[in-house]
Write a protein that holds these residues in place. Structure first.
Motif, PDB file in Angstrom:
ATOM      1  N   SER A   4      -7.693  -2.255   6.445  1.00 42.96           N
ATOM      2  CA  SER A   4      -8.931  -2.644   5.772  1.00 42.96           C
ATOM      3  C   SER A   4      -8.707  -3.295   4.415  1.00 42.96           C
ATOM      4  N   GLY A   5      -7.476  -3.176   3.888  1.00 45.93           N
ATOM      5  CA  GLY A   5      -7.196  -3.708   2.563  1.00 45.93           C
ATOM      6  C   GLY A   5      -7.827  -2.911   1.449  1.00 45.93           C
ATOM      7  N   THR A  13       0.839  -1.191   0.000  1.00 43.90           N
ATOM      8  CA  THR A  13       0.000   0.000   0.000  1.00 43.90           C
ATOM      9  C   THR A  13       0.876   1.243   0.000  1.00 43.90           C
ATOM     10  N   VAL A  14       0.546   2.185  -0.890  1.00 47.25           N
ATOM     11  CA  VAL A  14       1.266   3.453  -0.981  1.00 47.25           C
ATOM     12  C   VAL A  14       0.278   4.596  -0.878  1.00 47.25           C
ATOM     13  N   VAL A  15       0.580   5.539   0.009  1.00 47.73           N
ATOM     14  CA  VAL A  15      -0.188   6.768   0.170  1.00 47.73           C
ATOM     15  C   VAL A  15       0.736   7.925  -0.155  1.00 47.73           C
ATOM     16  N   CYS A  16       0.286   8.834  -1.019  1.00 48.67           N
ATOM     17  CA  CYS A  16       1.136   9.945  -1.445  1.00 48.67           C
ATOM     18  C   CYS A  16       0.432  11.275  -1.207  1.00 48.67           C
ATOM     19  N   LEU A  62      -2.718   5.788   5.719  1.00 52.75           N
ATOM     20  CA  LEU A  62      -1.990   4.551   5.409  1.00 52.75           C
ATOM     21  C   LEU A  62      -2.431   3.428   6.343  1.00 52.75           C
ATOM     22  N   ALA A  63      -2.480   3.703   7.641  1.00 54.88           N
ATOM     23  CA  ALA A  63      -2.847   2.669   8.608  1.00 54.88           C
ATOM     24  C   ALA A  63      -4.252   2.144   8.346  1.00 54.88           C
ATOM     25  N   ASP A  64      -5.191   3.043   8.040  1.00 58.77           N
ATOM     26  CA  ASP A  64      -6.566   2.610   7.759  1.00 58.77           C
ATOM     27  C   ASP A  64      -6.632   1.737   6.511  1.00 58.77           C
TER      28      ASP A  64
END
Length: 373
Positions: A332-333, A122-125, A326-328
């Motif tokens: 949760s996928g 997972t990537v959050v930007c 990111l954690a959420d």
């Protein structure tokens, strides 16, 4: 579920300032726990680790990845090294939250996307503006035709530049090639308007250097002269197809402004985003309707879904909102709202804007992404 074990890469202002990541994690410690920090500046990581109670400090990303068990890394490094460090983090099998922009070349962005897909990471930007309820409501209003056919938008995403105020660190690198206001500030406006209207198709731009040098006006580096080698004044016109356009700025020349941060003009009305929570006045979102009440036109300030609580919570997290998101998503996928495809599209717009400014020709965009339902 156990909290994500987080490593922070970069111990500068974005990590430690009042609006930074580390001071604002208390409310989500059940989701994410910082177990390590790394910085190439000698002793900085150690000092910050002591200040925030982080058990491990390292002088390089490599040492941190090898030296402690991590689930994810938050990349808070300077813009020019985002591409390389993001790829290293993903190659090591770690989830990633990164500051903007994703990279400074499409080759690096493509590699980051490949690595994330190969390992199902997972990537959050950043930027995180599209997480705010007023932005999501603007997207819903446009999608449901509340202002009719969208004609164009004006987006302000600039400020006076780090040298214009009391920046706490040496601001020189912001004005050097490989950085500049387009990557630093223009990314916000591009991300917002594409997050509301969807992917753009073409870009036209003008760019240049307004002054060859800048003098730092305040802070510990007051009086320092900076040679400006990156374009410090960029204006873009985005074409979304079907005669829908947007003007976006990315400059270090907006020392003050009274206008809204973003306005979208449609055949049946207008959406105004004042700039709150980023210093604007008035309600965070207003809509002008040609038939607001009984055939009368006028401005309406709609209540946001779920009231003000979600906005207050997100604003209270400041830059730690990236870690929260990111954690959420990992737990949760689910696909991040601040996803790789959107960040890659925004990067292509910025790179093609530079090319359009140099060549004087409109540039076709090849990347795309999908808006949430």
């Amino acid at each position: 579920m156990s909290p994500l074990r987080i490593g922070v890469l970069g111990a500068g202002m974005i990590a430690t300032g009042g609006g930074g990541v580390l001071p604002n994690l208390d409310s989500i410690r059940h989701k994410a726990e910082v177990v390590a920090i790394a910085d190439v500046v000698p002793d900085l990581a150690k000092t910050v680790a002591g200040r925030f109670g982080i058990p491990n400090a390292f002088t390089s990303l490599e040492a941190m990845l090898d030296g402690v068990e991590l689930d994810a890394v938050v990349n808070l490094t300077p813009i020019p090294v985002h591409g390389r460090t993001c790829a290293q983090i993903l190659a090591a099998g770690k989830h990633l939250a990164t500051e903007k922009p994703l990279a400074t070349s499409m080759e690096d962005a493509d590699r980051i996307c490949e690595l994330a897909a190969e390992s199902d990471l997972t990537v959050v930007c950043a930027p995180f503006n599209m997480l705010y309820p007023d932005r999501a409501e603007a997207r819903r209003l446009v999608r449901e035709g509340a202002i009719g056919k969208v004609a164009f938008a004006r987006v302000r995403s600039s400020h006076g530049g780090p040298a214009s105020g009391a920046w706490p660190a040496d601001p020189t690198w912001f004005y050097q090639k490989g950085s500049g206001p387009l990557f630093d500030m223009g990314v916000y406006g591009i991300h917002e308007i594409t997050g509301i209207l969807g992917p753009a198709r073409r870009v036209v731009a003008f760019a240049g250097i307004t002054e060859p040098t800048r003098t730092v006006r305040g802070g510990p580096f007051q009086g320092k002269t900076i040679d400006v080698t990156a374009d410090d004044n960029v204006l873009m016109l985005l074409d979304f197809g079907e005669s829908t356009f947007a003007v976006v700025d990315g400059t270090f020349n907006v020392n003050a402004a009274r206008g809204p941060k973003l306005e979208i003009y449609g055949r049946e009305g207008t959406i105004n985003l004042s700039g709150r929570p980023f210093g604007g006045d008035g309600p965070p979102l207003e809509i002008f309707r040609m038939d607001a009440v009984g055939g009368l036109r006028g401005w309406i300030a709609p209540d946001l879904p779920d009231g003000d609580a979600p906005m207050r919570r997100l604003v209270g997290l400041h830059r730690a909102v990236l870690v929260d998101h990111l954690a959420d998503c990992v737990a949760s996928g689910t696909r991040p709202l601040l996803n790789l495809e959107h960040a890659r599209h925004v990067l292509e717009i910025m790179l093609k804007a530079d090319e359009a400014a140099r060549t004087g020709q409109a540039q076709e965009l090849t990347t795309t992404f999908s808006l949430p339902e």
